[in-house]
Design a protein around this motif. Structure first.
Motif, PDB file in Angstrom:
ATOM      1  N   UNK A  13      13.473 -25.939  -2.940  1.00  0.00           N
ATOM      2  CA  UNK A  13      14.657 -26.806  -3.006  1.00  0.00           C
ATOM      3  C   UNK A  13      15.802 -26.202  -2.197  1.00  0.00           C
ATOM      4  N   UNK A  14      16.020 -24.900  -2.373  1.00  0.00           N
ATOM      5  CA  UNK A  14      17.110 -24.246  -1.642  1.00  0.00           C
ATOM      6  C   UNK A  14      16.848 -24.270  -0.139  1.00  0.00           C
ATOM      7  N   UNK A  15      15.583 -24.063   0.225  1.00  0.00           N
ATOM      8  CA  UNK A  15      15.220 -24.072   1.646  1.00  0.00           C
ATOM      9  C   UNK A  15      15.458 -25.421   2.283  1.00  0.00           C
ATOM     10  N   UNK A  16      15.115 -26.503   1.566  1.00  0.00           N
ATOM     11  CA  UNK A  16      15.318 -27.858   2.094  1.00  0.00           C
ATOM     12  C   UNK A  16      16.803 -28.143   2.271  1.00  0.00           C
ATOM     13  N   UNK A  17      17.603 -27.692   1.331  1.00  0.00           N
ATOM     14  CA  UNK A  17      19.052 -27.920   1.416  1.00  0.00           C
ATOM     15  C   UNK A  17      19.669 -27.245   2.636  1.00  0.00           C
ATOM     16  N   UNK A  18      19.054 -26.132   3.076  1.00  0.00           N
ATOM     17  CA  UNK A  18      19.587 -25.402   4.220  1.00  0.00           C
ATOM     18  C   UNK A  18      19.085 -25.942   5.555  1.00  0.00           C
ATOM     19  N   UNK A  19      18.027 -26.761   5.518  1.00  0.00           N
ATOM     20  CA  UNK A  19      17.423 -27.242   6.760  1.00  0.00           C
ATOM     21  C   UNK A  19      18.329 -28.191   7.532  1.00  0.00           C
ATOM     22  N   UNK A 103       4.176 -31.355   4.999  1.00  0.00           N
ATOM     23  CA  UNK A 103       3.407 -30.182   4.601  1.00  0.00           C
ATOM     24  C   UNK A 103       4.318 -28.972   4.473  1.00  0.00           C
ATOM     25  N   UNK A 104       4.124 -28.194   3.404  1.00  0.00           N
ATOM     26  CA  UNK A 104       4.872 -26.955   3.248  1.00  0.00           C
ATOM     27  C   UNK A 104       4.324 -25.902   4.209  1.00  0.00           C
ATOM     28  N   UNK A 105       5.158 -25.058   4.825  1.00  0.00           N
ATOM     29  CA  UNK A 105       6.609 -25.082   4.727  1.00  0.00           C
ATOM     30  C   UNK A 105       7.179 -26.240   5.549  1.00  0.00           C
ATOM     31  N   UNK A 106       8.188 -26.905   5.011  1.00  0.00           N
ATOM     32  CA  UNK A 106       8.756 -28.088   5.650  1.00  0.00           C
ATOM     33  C   UNK A 106       9.464 -27.685   6.946  1.00  0.00           C
ATOM     34  N   UNK A 107       9.173 -28.439   7.994  1.00  0.00           N
ATOM     35  CA  UNK A 107       9.782 -28.189   9.306  1.00  0.00           C
ATOM     36  C   UNK A 107      10.946 -29.150   9.500  1.00  0.00           C
ATOM     37  N   UNK A 108      12.033 -28.621  10.041  1.00  0.00           N
ATOM     38  CA  UNK A 108      13.286 -29.374  10.148  1.00  0.00           C
ATOM     39  C   UNK A 108      13.099 -30.717  10.844  1.00  0.00           C
ATOM     40  N   UNK A 109      12.436 -30.718  12.010  1.00  0.00           N
ATOM     41  CA  UNK A 109      12.284 -31.945  12.783  1.00  0.00           C
ATOM     42  C   UNK A 109      11.477 -32.990  12.022  1.00  0.00           C
ATOM     43  N   UNK A 110      10.456 -32.555  11.285  1.00  0.00           N
ATOM     44  CA  UNK A 110       9.632 -33.493  10.531  1.00  0.00           C
ATOM     45  C   UNK A 110      10.412 -34.090   9.363  1.00  0.00           C
ATOM     46  N   UNK A 111      11.223 -33.257   8.714  1.00  0.00           N
ATOM     47  CA  UNK A 111      12.051 -33.758   7.618  1.00  0.00           C
ATOM     48  C   UNK A 111      13.062 -34.775   8.146  1.00  0.00           C
TER      49      UNK A 111
END
Length: 481
Positions: A13-19, A103-111
């Motif tokens: 969750x924290x990682x996604x928030x920083x992306x 897919x984890x780990x989530x990549x910024x461009x894909x998100x």
């Protein structure tokens, strides 16, 4: 626009928030949850437009949340996140109405792409055909009836980006003029993707027009073109799979049930070819497999490399089941190899080399006719464990006398044929007990036991608990975690 995040790992969750800068995108994160039940409650209370959900969470899975939302008529758009082991499950869950899966780990461009897609759906519109850089081009609502054709340029030189852009602009202008002069169609643009709209819907007529265009472009610009023909939504994704070939025209069609069966059969046969150390046969089967893959993956590059990674994972499992030294690949690393490929040709080469590596591994470890016969017998059991296997059947496979084969097998396996076969069947039954709701008698029949009683007795003898006790214990442990 409001969004919730749910994953049983707070670090995700924290990682996604920083992306991404969600505020700049107009997205407000209104809730964060580490289990499915809380996430479902958050959706009911906050009614967010978007939900980014882990596919596998305690209390309630992402799929269960999605099904509940649909049943209750909630409009929340869902994006799934999954680890490699749930990836195929996440892909299948899209049929329940998920917008996308990552897919984890989530990549910024894909998100970012997934959120843009989700936002478009929420606004009830999709990306229109856009005007090109010069002049007025037709937009989606102004298009004539006919056939959509996506164009791919296979650059035949090492020119820099600026020269290629100029060449592409010139080529587009030529195509537009030619279509207009001949009265056979028009140029259209979808984002940055060049496409044509031909007036005809006849397949042979389309092919003739496009082949002539391809020849004219080769003569004038010394460049090769590929054409993808089809009106399917999202068809431009298939362009990744279009490769230079004698026939530049590829007609886009959904896979049939027969093609899907053929695809699965080819995967099994490739694994058999590796065990048999038959690299020419593997290469032939791999070419057929990858030709089908574009339609099986439905134009998604990430699905293509997932299926190719699955082939490698299944090879590793087969080697493990046969007691052979594998290559212990890092699955996350294999997925990254697929992501990094810029062309389908490159992707095919990467994963073929990995598959062929198992043959080279075998050749360096398996020597002697006797070892090869034993390996052949084990491979046959692994492929046919659910059938009525007998000593005679296996003896015939390796061309031995039945009585000699019995002692030969025990000498090499350390246990007799029947014990080994039962152990293989029980190993397969454990996966069915954990992943399905099948009854014990159904599992018994599926893995080759003559009846439920025989299955239960053997299971208890090996694992010191009944199949039902095993299933309950594993499910209780999953709920506690």
């Amino acid at each position: 626009m409001r969004m919730i995040l749910a994953d049983d790992e707070p670090v995700i969750i924290r990682g996604i928030q920083k992306l991404l800068d969600f505020e700049q995108l107009g997205i407000e994160i209104v809730g964060e949850y580490t289990d499915g039940k809380s996430a479902m409650k958050g959706i009911l209370e906050l009614k967010p437009e978007l939900a980014l959900l882990d596919i596998s969470m305690p209390e309630m899975t992402g799929v269960d949340i999605l099904k509940t939302c649909r049943r209750m008529g909630l409009d929340t758009k869902v994006i799934f996140i999954s680890g490699f082991q749930e990836f195929e499950y996440a892909r299948a869950a899209v049929q329940y109405g998920a917008v996308e899966y990552l897919l984890k780990p989530v990549i910024r461009e894909e998100l970012l792409r997934a959120l843009e897609k989700c936002t478009h759906i929420a606004k009830d519109h999709t990306e229109n055909f856009q005007p090109a850089q010069s002049g007025e081009r037709p937009e989606a609502g102004d298009l004539m009836e006919g056939t959509t054709v996506y164009v791919k340029i296979f650059w035949q030189d090492d020119g820099n980006d600026q020269m290629r852009r100029l060449m592409e602009f010139s080529l587009q202008s030529f195509l537009e003029e030619y279509l207009s002069e001949q009265g056979i169609g028009e140029m259209i643009y979808r984002g940055k993707q060049t496409a044509l709209r031909l007036k005809t819907t006849d397949e042979e007529e389309c092919r003739d027009i496009l082949k002539k265009l391809e020849l004219l472009v080769q003569e004038r610009y010394h460049q090769k073109l590929g054409f993808l023909v089809g009106n399917t939504e999202g068809a431009e994704g298939y362009l990744f799979f279009v490769e230079p070939s004698e026939d530049p025209v590829c007609f886009l069609k959904e896979e049939s049930e027969e093609e899907w069966k053929r695809f699965m059969q080819l995967r099994e046969r490739m694994i058999d070819s590796v065990v048999a150390q038959n690299e020419p046969m593997l290469e032939k089967q791999y070419e057929q497999y990858t030709r089908l893959l574009a339609r099986i993956a439905r134009g998604k590059k990430e699905d293509a490399y997932f299926y190719l990674c699955t082939l490698i994972r299944m090879l590793e499992e087969r080697f493990h089941n046969l007691g052979l030294p594998g290559r212990n690949p890092d699955m996350r690393g294999l997925l990254e190899k697929g992501r990094a490929c810029e062309t389908y040709r490159e992707m095919k080469a990467v994963y073929f080399e990995l598959a062929a590596g198992y043959i080279h591994q075998l050749q360096s470890t398996v020597v002697g006719v006797e070892n090869q016969d034993f390996l052949k017998a084990k491979a046959y059991i692994e492929n046919h464990y659910d059938e009525n296997l007998t000593l005679q059947v296996l003896a015939d496979v390796v061309h031995m006398n039945q009585y000699y084969f019995s002692s030969f097998f025990k000498k090499n396996a350390g246990e007799n044929f029947k014990e080994y076969l039962n152990r293989v069947r029980l190993q397969h039954s454990m996966a069915l007990l954990m992943k399905t709701d099948m009854k014990a008698y159904e599992i018994a029949a599926r893995v080759g036991f003559k009846d439920a009683r025989n299955f239960s007795e053997n299971f208890q003898r090996y694992y010191h608990e009944t199949p039902n006790e095993f299933r309950k214990r594993r499910r209780d442990a999953a709920e506690e975690s």
